[in-house]
Design an enzyme around this catalytic site. Sequence first.
Site, PDB file in Angstrom:
ATOM      1  N   GLU A  96      -2.829 -18.292  -6.396  1.00 10.72           N
ATOM      2  CA  GLU A  96      -1.636 -17.363  -6.389  1.00 10.72           C
ATOM      3  C   GLU A  96      -0.591 -17.182  -7.658  1.00 10.72           C
ATOM      4  OE1 GLU A  96      -1.708 -14.667  -4.456  1.00 10.72           O
ATOM      5  OE2 GLU A  96      -2.942 -15.373  -2.880  1.00 10.72           O
ATOM      6  N   SER A 380     -15.783  23.540  31.919  1.00 13.04           N
ATOM      7  CA  SER A 380     -14.987  24.854  32.033  1.00 13.04           C
ATOM      8  C   SER A 380     -13.416  24.791  31.528  1.00 13.04           C
ATOM      9  CB  SER A 380     -15.267  25.336  33.425  1.00 13.04           C
ATOM     10  OG  SER A 380     -16.555  25.624  33.622  1.00 13.04           O
TER      11      SER A 380
END
Length: 741
Positions: A96, A380
């Site tokens: 890192e 529906s």
Amino acid sequence: MSNNNQKTFHIHNLIKKFFIYLSGIIIILIFTLTILFFYYVSSAPKISEDDLSRQNITTIYDNQDRVISRLGIQKIEYAKNNQIPSTLKNAIVSIEDRRFYKHHGIDLVRIFGAAVSNIFGHSSGMQGGSTLTQQLVKLSVFSTADSDRTFKRKAQEAWLAINVERHFTKSQILDFYINKAYMGNGIYGMQTAAQYYYGKDLMELNLSELALLAGMPQSPTYYNPATGNLKYATNRRNEVLNAMVRNKYITQGEAKQASHESITSGLDPNHGNVSSSDPNVKEKFIDSYIKEILDELQAQGYNPYKDGLKVHTNLDLNAQLYLYTAANKLVPFQNNKMQTGIAVINPHNGKIIAMLGGRHTGNIMYGLNRAVQTNRSSGSTAKPIMDYGPAIEYLDWPTFKTVQDNYFTFPGTHTVLYDFDKKYKGAMTMRDALIQSRNVPAIRSLQEVGLKKSTIFLKKLGISQKEPYTLQNGIALYISPLQVAAAYAAFANGGIYYKPYYINSITTQDGKTKRFSPNGKRAMKESTAYMITDMLKGVFSDPEGSGTVAQISGVNQAGKTGTTNYPKDSKKSGVMDSWMVGYTKNYSIAVWTGYDHPFQPGSSISERYTKSSQLLYRAIMKYLDYQNHAQDWVVPNNVQAIKVNNKRQLAIYGSKWANSTENNYNLKPYSNNSNMFSSSPSFRPKENINEHSIKDNQNSFPSSYTSSSTSNSSSTSNSTSERINKPIEQYPNNNNNITVR
């Protein structure tokens, strides 16, 4: 002076002036950037030891500011300095920030190298200039949202990194980072990650395991040895080992030996000692809601696992708990495999106050959320929003408009449209056709209003699809319970559509709050919303209504059922899907029930259990309306009540229907008596709504169940895109006879 000498002198003079000007520009630029830098850092947030040491757990609250979830499934284990092996620190520094022990918070060499690499593409745009100290600062007080990657934020980050280096040792900074890094699967800190992945403490891990943990924070999902990509995880571990060799922390031989170890070697399937004592962690009854919260945060550019956010939601925790209990314990279902998806919305603002993605889901976290699935036919429930709503909106139809229920085939096909009873009733009113959920009148109405106008109406309600709509969609839309609830909410509030939303506000670690507020748009006339609502009341109250099982005494509600049968060529009987959507002025609720894999044996809904959706809706609405009772709707000024054949009907003032005797209807002005415009009782029974009362009332099916309110079918339609990794099955195209209700 010769001409050549003059030219040479002139060129030298121009070059000199150019460099003078360039130097001046650079000085001005540096001066300007310096002033801008100190201006930005003057407003930098303060950073304390507590900020550096605490884990970045995002906290999620309900609408009463109660904590409902913390994104961390583990108990917090902070590793002290003497519990962290030097090998881990060496690995982190190597991969890192290899100049970590030389810089003072920011690394100008690293920044310049990153800039060169990015300009010339040597790192595919992935090389960064942030030091470990800067990463720690970002994790402690800033968010990782894309919108926050600005020069101002970078300046503040650098300034705070310099100050952190002044007050803490390098060893302390590494300790903070090791305990704060996000390690995937809801894990924060490498000590807890060691337990979760290997069932050991950090001091017990070998070189291969420590190298993997050191490399994981860059991308915890990809490098996860348990659930991530094993190839990526292996490559990342080896990359860390090689970096350690370059920095002379280990030998090439040690690296080679560690790299030969399987990336899955030593993994603990029981995840060691990470069980949480926090009662708010892994609560099943809020799983689906939290899942959508996480998706929304990421869509907004936040990282909920790294940013340490405070997220205030619109969730009504009590309603959510009751919803979960009703679906899992109180309402009868055919079996535990029969599923449901439910969404509850506040019609006044679009706030999603409760949601359930399934029932009896086991220990799966953030699984399939059926409340947002869009690949099951709504049956529906499509009729009010695609057929009759547009007919009132654009054609000024009255509720007594004559519609025909007779033999019908879809144009250009031999596909016959039937109703559940395989009968035709001839001429009937639009009100009766909607209440009884007759299919042919709905499609004939859609033909009259036209697909173009119906598409516009749907879009205003937040419903659209890539492919053009067809007539079949008038009785079967592929939409989710959430979309249905939001669309019907516009009927409830007088015609305003609010896009449903989960999050009320987001507060980042630096104290900045982003608030979300409703932005409603008129989707239909107030008269349209009222007239649809007035008709849909009959779904519950009319003896021939399809939703009489969901009737609740004293509750002013309107709604619609929807069920779909299997295609004729599937050779399966029963019902595939059963829906119930209903609303008051205060709540809009959509319930879907069915099976994830409806074509597997035993996955059709028997007639008895098509009513589970209605019972579930009834239980939820009864509970909610008791907490916040809704008054009846008030008739708009432009709607006229008319007595037609001794029945109360509605028409638009000034329309031909309000002032004529078309179709030989016996039209009479309706009395202005307010009672004739409202069926709302003047009192509400003060019953105690709880688990026992609901169970007593609903664990046995009412004797009023009839076969007339169970049948429906699917129709052909192209579904919209799917929402979840493992979606429930899609209907096949059906060109056979169609029956829906």
